[in-house]
Design a protein around this motif. Structure first.
Motif, PDB file in Angstrom:
ATOM      1  N   ASN A 105       0.813  -1.217   0.000  1.00  0.00           N
ATOM      2  CA  ASN A 105       0.000   0.000   0.000  1.00  0.00           C
ATOM      3  C   ASN A 105       0.847   1.269   0.000  1.00  0.00           C
ATOM      4  OD1 ASN A 105      -2.408  -1.465   0.023  1.00  0.00           O
ATOM      5  ND2 ASN A 105      -2.408  -1.590   2.258  1.00  0.00           N
ATOM      6  N   THR A 106       2.138   1.102   0.192  1.00  0.00           N
ATOM      7  CA  THR A 106       3.077   2.219   0.133  1.00  0.00           C
ATOM      8  C   THR A 106       4.350   1.728  -0.540  1.00  0.00           C
ATOM      9  OG1 THR A 106       2.198   3.164   2.182  1.00  0.00           O
ATOM     10  CG2 THR A 106       4.355   3.950   1.459  1.00  0.00           C
ATOM     11  N   ALA A 107       4.873   2.509  -1.458  1.00  0.00           N
ATOM     12  CA  ALA A 107       6.089   2.116  -2.167  1.00  0.00           C
ATOM     13  C   ALA A 107       6.798   3.371  -2.645  1.00  0.00           C
ATOM     14  CB  ALA A 107       5.755   1.204  -3.350  1.00  0.00           C
ATOM     15  N   LYS A 108       8.039   3.183  -3.091  1.00  0.00           N
ATOM     16  CA  LYS A 108       8.767   4.329  -3.649  1.00  0.00           C
ATOM     17  C   LYS A 108       9.114   4.064  -5.101  1.00  0.00           C
ATOM     18  CE  LYS A 108      13.516   3.062  -2.377  1.00  0.00           C
ATOM     19  NZ  LYS A 108      14.737   3.499  -1.670  1.00  0.00           N
ATOM     20  N   MET A 109       9.280   5.144  -5.849  1.00  0.00           N
ATOM     21  CA  MET A 109       9.663   5.077  -7.249  1.00  0.00           C
ATOM     22  C   MET A 109      10.713   6.149  -7.500  1.00  0.00           C
ATOM     23  SD  MET A 109       5.932   4.869  -9.076  1.00  0.00           S
ATOM     24  CE  MET A 109       5.603   6.575  -8.631  1.00  0.00           C
ATOM     25  N   ASN A 110      11.512   5.928  -8.533  1.00  0.00           N
ATOM     26  CA  ASN A 110      12.413   6.962  -9.020  1.00  0.00           C
ATOM     27  C   ASN A 110      11.953   7.356 -10.417  1.00  0.00           C
ATOM     28  OD1 ASN A 110      14.203   7.248  -6.842  1.00  0.00           O
ATOM     29  ND2 ASN A 110      15.272   5.382  -7.424  1.00  0.00           N
ATOM     30  N   ASP A 448     -10.363  -4.089   1.824  1.00  0.00           N
ATOM     31  CA  ASP A 448     -10.371  -4.146   3.287  1.00  0.00           C
ATOM     32  C   ASP A 448     -11.138  -2.983   3.892  1.00  0.00           C
ATOM     33  OD1 ASP A 448      -8.358  -2.550   2.211  1.00  0.00           O
ATOM     34  OD2 ASP A 448      -7.081  -2.719   3.978  1.00  0.00           O
ATOM     35  N   PHE A 449     -11.396  -1.934   3.109  1.00  0.00           N
ATOM     36  CA  PHE A 449     -12.211  -0.822   3.571  1.00  0.00           C
ATOM     37  C   PHE A 449     -13.662  -0.939   3.102  1.00  0.00           C
ATOM     38  CE2 PHE A 449      -8.200   2.028   3.437  1.00  0.00           C
ATOM     39  CZ  PHE A 449      -7.801   1.541   4.674  1.00  0.00           C
ATOM     40  N   TYR A 450     -13.860  -1.337   1.860  1.00  0.00           N
ATOM     41  CA  TYR A 450     -15.198  -1.277   1.254  1.00  0.00           C
ATOM     42  C   TYR A 450     -15.779  -2.638   0.895  1.00  0.00           C
ATOM     43  CZ  TYR A 450     -14.144   3.648   1.062  1.00  0.00           C
ATOM     44  OH  TYR A 450     -13.824   4.940   1.410  1.00  0.00           O
ATOM     45  N   GLY A 451     -15.097  -3.710   1.236  1.00  0.00           N
ATOM     46  CA  GLY A 451     -15.646  -5.041   1.008  1.00  0.00           C
ATOM     47  C   GLY A 451     -15.240  -5.618  -0.339  1.00  0.00           C
ATOM     48  N   GLU A 452     -15.611  -6.875  -0.536  1.00  0.00           N
ATOM     49  CA  GLU A 452     -15.260  -7.570  -1.773  1.00  0.00           C
ATOM     50  C   GLU A 452     -15.952  -6.961  -2.985  1.00  0.00           C
ATOM     51  OE1 GLU A 452     -12.942  -9.980  -2.170  1.00  0.00           O
ATOM     52  OE2 GLU A 452     -12.474  -9.476  -0.093  1.00  0.00           O
ATOM     53  N   LEU A 471     -18.413  -0.101   7.491  1.00  0.00           N
ATOM     54  CA  LEU A 471     -17.849   0.903   6.580  1.00  0.00           C
ATOM     55  C   LEU A 471     -17.214   2.035   7.376  1.00  0.00           C
ATOM     56  CD1 LEU A 471     -17.555   1.867   3.619  1.00  0.00           C
ATOM     57  CD2 LEU A 471     -19.703   3.080   3.918  1.00  0.00           C
ATOM     58  N   ARG A 472     -15.967   2.304   7.099  1.00  0.00           N
ATOM     59  CA  ARG A 472     -15.257   3.380   7.776  1.00  0.00           C
ATOM     60  C   ARG A 472     -15.313   4.635   6.906  1.00  0.00           C
ATOM     61  NH1 ARG A 472      -9.551   0.672   8.652  1.00  0.00           N
ATOM     62  NH2 ARG A 472      -9.132   2.543   9.886  1.00  0.00           N
ATOM     63  N   CYS A 473     -15.429   5.780   7.550  1.00  0.00           N
ATOM     64  CA  CYS A 473     -15.556   7.045   6.807  1.00  0.00           C
ATOM     65  C   CYS A 473     -14.604   8.092   7.342  1.00  0.00           C
ATOM     66  CB  CYS A 473     -16.995   7.553   6.874  1.00  0.00           C
ATOM     67  SG  CYS A 473     -18.136   6.549   5.951  1.00  0.00           S
ATOM     68  N   GLY A 474     -13.381   7.709   7.568  1.00  0.00           N
ATOM     69  CA  GLY A 474     -12.384   8.671   7.999  1.00  0.00           C
ATOM     70  C   GLY A 474     -11.533   9.087   6.827  1.00  0.00           C
ATOM     71  N   TRP A 475     -10.245   8.913   6.952  1.00  0.00           N
ATOM     72  CA  TRP A 475      -9.309   9.286   5.903  1.00  0.00           C
ATOM     73  C   TRP A 475      -9.286   8.266   4.765  1.00  0.00           C
ATOM     74  CZ3 TRP A 475      -6.639  13.852   5.596  1.00  0.00           C
ATOM     75  CH2 TRP A 475      -6.768  14.706   6.698  1.00  0.00           C
TER      76      TRP A 475
END
Length: 541
Positions: A105-110, A448-452, A471-475
């Protein structure tokens, strides 16, 4: 070396004092360069790199994983892959697949030697936009691209300048201003008149674009462009509208795709040169309105005893004139809000009706809710009470966020809270000048936030129910940005989109898609449907 090597030249037939001097000078120069480079990197290590390492270690930071790349140094494979995806109108989908395939869910690129940390982790985005707000900025590139058109306003400034703009504009978006349904109705009537009722195909996307421009200019200037009105606009206004359309398209091209990277590498001379006349036409038109309204307000002050009991419609420009005499500042803020108010709402309506045209079940459910009005025009309060309508808008903004990606540049050495290490849970150290990028489009599709069924358009997920509890409604949901720079016009946009949707549902019994292709992105400053929104609307008999 400087001694022994030249001595060997004495044994060669080609030796001469001139050659010896030349070789010696060359080696001395090379030696000096090597010494300077070594000293520079030693200095950097002592003054910058070493303290950075200590800072990162003190925060428990670990580097994030990298997206797989054939060219990890300059990212040329990513660049050319992106160009191909943009041309196919699949750039958002293509980038989303990078997250899914990597499992990160987080990565770096050049990219062209620049380090970019990309993320769809809500905690990282929250850190950038809210908790660490002062450590991140929009960067000089965005300002260079936008400032020739927009001037220094709320979307093109950072720090104290941004705060000043925010403080100036916030009072304009209180309940009494954003809920002016009478203004919405005047322009909704023009929209309804422009839609054919004989079964012909109509592309709603350009109509929505004209509609939102007409509404935005009336709200901002007190004078609508009336581009949808049957009688049309005057010639000067028509030129203004054409110039705004051209500026929006070209400005969007600078922000997205290949033109953005060209701008980064080679500057903006060509783009500015092409648009100089367009920008001047827009600026002159707005300056004329500002001066006209300023003179009228001064005249009203002289006759303050006349018409004081008369209720006048709110005009955004009047609020700015009461706060500052700086005409350039006023024009800049007007154009900044015009950009956001026109483009984002038009994109929301277009993306929504693209979906509605192929979902008769949702259209029927909307009709049932709207029928409670018994044909009456909706009020602001009634719009707020329509839960299913709001759920439909929320779901459209989830699957098709009008600003699908964003980024910030680190103003200081800083830390993101998660994404580093083998398990992806350690903090990440971000150097000053590095870019943090996030994809709202991809994050809004996380299962994982909004279901299958996260890829499905399902308004029910936003309505209170057993299913809603998960259902989560934060960030995790960011249709209007977040933190101090959260969109100040979001309630105006939602009210406008709600009102127009209700009026179309009231006027037409059905809607059918006439698009031969599925939804594909058209990226500019906002994201909308590449093929438009071609439909057939069935009028009430």
């Amino acid at each position: 070396m400087l001694i022994s090597y030249p001595l060997t030249l004495l044994q060669t037939p080609q030796f001469s004092p001139t050659n010896l001097f030349s070789y010696t000078l060359t080696l001395q120069t090379l030696s000096a360069i090597v010494t300077l480079i070594t000293a520079y990197y030693l200095y950097r290590y002592i003054t910058i790199s070493s303290p950075r390492r200590r800072f990162a270690a003190s925060k428990g930071c670990h580097p994030p994983p990298s997206f797989p790349a054939r060219d990890p140094f300059f990212g040329l494979d990513f660049f050319f892959e992106s160009i191909k995806a943009i041309r196919a109108h699949r750039a958002l989908e293509n980038f989303t697949q990078k997250y899914w395939r990597s499992g990160k869910n987080t990565a770096k690129m050049n990219v062209f030697g620049k380090t970019i940390v990309t993320t769809i982790e809500p905690e990282n985005i929250k850190q950038v936009l809210s908790l660490g707000f002062r450590e991140w900025g929009i960067g000089g590139q965005r300002k260079k691209v936008m400032e020739p058109f927009l001037g220094e306003g709320i979307f093109t400034s950072d720090g104290a300048e941004w705060q000043h703009s925010r403080d100036m504009l916030r009072p304009a978006f209180v309940r009494t201003q954003v809920g002016d349904c009478e203004m919405f109705e005047r322009h909704a009537e023009h929209l309804l008149q422009a839609i054919p009722r004989n079964g012909e195909i109509v592309d709603l996307q350009p109509l929505f674009s004209k509609l939102t421009l007409d509404i935005a200019t009336e709200f901002l200037f007190g004078k609508s462009t009336d581009s949808l009105a049957p009688e049309g606009a005057d010639s000067e206004t028509q030129v203004f509208v054409a110039c705004v359309d051209r500026a929006m398209v070209t400005l969007g091209a600078q922000e997205e795709g290949w033109a953005f990277w060209v701008a980064v590498m080679f500057g903006l001379f060509i783009q500015n040169w092409k648009l100089r006349h367009v920008y001047k036409t827009i600026h002159d038109y707005v300056d004329g309105i500002i001066e006209k309204e300023r003179l009228e307000l001064e005249e009203e002050k002289k006759q303050d005893s006349i018409g004081q009991d008369e209720k006048k419609p709110y005009i955004f420009l009047h609020s700015l004139l009461s706060q500052t005499p700086n005409k350039l500042k006023i024009r800049s803020e007007l154009l900044n809000i015009l950009l956001a108010g026109r483009e984002t709402t038009a994109a929301l309506l277009s993306n929504l009706f693209f979906v509605l045209s192929s979902r008769p079940d949702i259209w029927t459910a909307l009709q049932q809710e709207v029928s409670t009005l018994n044909g009456a025009l909706p009020s602001y309060t009634q719009l707020k009470e329509m839960k299913y309508l709001r759920a439909v808008l929320n779901e459209s903004l989830r699957l098709h966020p009008v600003v699908p990606e964003n980024a910030r540049i680190a103003q200081v050495d800083t830390v993101l809270p998660t994404g580093g290490g083998e398990d992806g849970k350690a903090p990440i150290f971000v150097r000053k000048g590095e870019l943090a990028h996030w994809s709202v489009y991809a994050m809004h599709r996380r299962r994982d936030f909004y279901g299958e069924d996260a890829e499905e358009f399902k308004p029910e997920r936003w309505i209170d129910s057993e299913e809603r509890k998960g259902l989560r409604c934060g960030w995790e949901y960011l249709p209007f940005h977040g933190g101090p720079r959260i969109c100040i016009g979001q309630q105006f946009a939602l009210t406008e989109a709600s009102y127009i949707t209700v009026r179309l549902v009231q006027e037409f019994v059905g809607i059918e898609s006439r698009d031969s292709e599925p939804w594909r992105e058209e990226l500019s400053l906002i994201c909308t449907s590449h093929g438009g929104c071609k439909v057939m609307l069935k009028p009430r008999i």
